[in-house]
Design an enzyme around this catalytic site. Structure first.
Site, short mmCIF file in Angstrom:
data_model
loop_
_atom_site.label_atom_id
_atom_site.label_comp_id
_atom_site.label_asym_id
_atom_site.label_seq_id
_atom_site.Cartn_x
_atom_site.Cartn_y
_atom_site.Cartn_z
N HIS A 194 50.91 33.88 -16.10
CA HIS A 194 51.17 33.17 -14.84
C HIS A 194 51.35 31.67 -15.04
O HIS A 194 51.18 30.88 -14.12
CB HIS A 194 50.07 33.45 -13.80
CG HIS A 194 50.09 34.85 -13.28
ND1 HIS A 194 49.25 35.31 -12.29
CD2 HIS A 194 50.88 35.93 -13.61
CE1 HIS A 194 49.51 36.59 -12.04
NE2 HIS A 194 50.49 36.97 -12.84
N TYR A 244 55.07 31.26 -10.48
CA TYR A 244 53.70 30.76 -10.35
C TYR A 244 53.62 29.25 -10.60
O TYR A 244 52.64 28.61 -10.20
CB TYR A 244 52.76 31.49 -11.30
CG TYR A 244 52.39 32.88 -10.83
CD1 TYR A 244 51.33 33.09 -9.95
CD2 TYR A 244 53.12 33.99 -11.23
CE1 TYR A 244 51.01 34.35 -9.50
CE2 TYR A 244 52.81 35.26 -10.80
CZ TYR A 244 51.75 35.43 -9.93
OH TYR A 244 51.42 36.69 -9.48
#
Length: 421
Positions: A194, A244
């Site tokens: 992420h 992200y």
């Protein structure tokens, strides 16, 4: 071949089962065990799973159980996809950080730390029981936060590889934009779970032509819109960040947005209610379209490829996974868990060499690696001071007053899941 899914009552599971059915030549599953403590959900998901196999003429057997030891006994691979505390805990993760002006998200920032604290002890207990029952089994972790959970597993000596669907989703998107088969796209994917960047998009393999400049030149506006980031930022970076990264590159903007709409947890909870109603229909024998909105796109393809490679049955020769750094990114510790392309085989994942990382994002990568180290210390050993240290180190928090307040709120909202609190 026997595969076990811990968290098999998840509404994600039909996506996984559909992949096992379609890709049975790559991964010939003879028995698929769905394990979950939630018996009611398990029966609904298990019934649909059997109908999906039957529709696609898959001869494998699907069994359901609430017993972990029974589920992992004799398994060749165990997939972890659990959520400690369910959507109610996720709702909290996405809410109380906003009260301090910090992003509320289930894997990033303070909410992500809360999830790690709840999850790591549970996953390690599961892995210990897998090792006692069946020490040769591979553990494939899809449970977030994948980087921290995978590091916990590897540090404890388990045969584990972490898996995320971000890379395969971008591979599919880029292939469509370039009108080529997904198998013809190789990503130079670098970073942490992420927290990743696509630094090259190559045709044919690791040594193929880099078409990222062409991709950004011809489709940059569309890519930027999908990421919800401004096109000039992509031009400055010269790479494609994971979606992200918006939590970092546009933190205050995201916080304002999150404060004006229902949480993602609330949306997902309602979606899960509708999905479980659909799963109860005995006429349903394929994954419903609504499942595509739940998240986890292409998870099944990535899981099949990874399991097949680990078990010696083939799969894609190179795959993006989460594994130990071991010098791959020289400015990170060897025991950091990175998310990169790797050659995967029966001995595990061997990261491919990584081109020098631009300081523009190397610093953020190093900062979050330090946070993940402290987060794991807090998850393993507990204590308010360790939680505070992890929050203070996070680049989205940093200020001691925020870290103090967030520490108290994290503990208050998660006390029932923290043995030391």
């Amino acid at each position: 071949m026997k595969l076990t899914v811990v968290g098999g009552g998840s509404t994600y599971t039909p996506e996984l089962v559909d992949g096992f059915a379609r890709l049975r030549d790559t991964l010939p599953v003879e028995e698929l065990v769905l394990m979950d403590p939630a018996q009611d959900r398990l029966e609904l998901v298990g019934g649909l799973a059997r109908r999906i196999f039957a529709r696609q003429d898959h001869t494998g057997r699907i069994t359901t159980t609430t017993s972990l030891d029974e589920a992992v006994d004799g398994a060749d691979a165990v997939l972890l996809q659990l959520r400690v505390g369910g959507q109610a805990a996720r709702q909290q993760d996405e809410t109380w950080p906003l009260e301090c002006g910090c992003v509320g998200q289930e894997t990033t920032g303070a909410g992500g730390l809360a999830k790690a604290l709840r999850t790591v002890p549970v996953v390690l207990d599961i892995a210990d029981r897998v090792r006692r029952t069946n020490p040769r089994a591979w553990i494939i972790d899809f449970t977030n936060p994948v980087g921290i959970v995978t590091r916990a597993l590897l540090q404890a000596g388990h045969k584990a590889v972490g898996l995320c669907n971000v890379a395969i989703g971008l591979q599919r998107k880029f292939a469509a934009l370039l009108s080529v088969a997904p198998s013809g796209i190789h990503l130079d994917h670098v970073g942490l779970n992420h927290l990743t960047w696509e630094t090259a998009v190559r045709l044919g393999g690791p040594e193929g032509e880099d078409v990222l400049p062409k991709l950004l030149g011809e489709h940059g506006d569309r890519i930027a819109a999908d990421l919800r980031l401004p096109r000039p930022l992509l031009d400055t970076l010269g790479v494609v960040p994971s979606y992200y990264l918006r939590y970092y590159y546009a933190h205050d903007e995201v916080v304002r947005e999150l404060g004006t709409k229902p949480s993602r947890a609330a949306e997902v909870a309602e979606m899960e209610r509708r999905l479980l109603t659909m799963y109860a229909d005995p006429a349903l024998d394929e994954k419903p379209e609504l499942l595509g909105e739940r998240g986890g796109a292409f998870y099944s393809e990535a899981a099949v490829d990874l399991a097949a490679a680990l078990l010696g049955g083939g799969g894609a020769p190179y795959q993006v996974v989460n594994t130990y750094n071991r010098g791959t990114i020289p400015f990170l510790p060897d025991d950091a868990v990175i998310e990169v392309q790797a050659a995967v085989g029966t001995k595990g994942a061997a990261p491919l060499p990584v081109h020098p990382v631009d300081p523009l994002y190397a610093g953020l990568m190093a900062d979050v690696t330090a946070y993940e180290h402290l987060a794991l210390e807090a998850a393993l050993h507990g204590g308010r001071e360790r939680v505070f240290r992890a929050l203070l180190s996070h680049p989205l928090i940093g200020q001691y007053a925020y870290a103090e307040t967030l520490t108290d709120r994290l503990i208050a909202h998660n006390r029932e899941h923290l043995a030391w609190a």
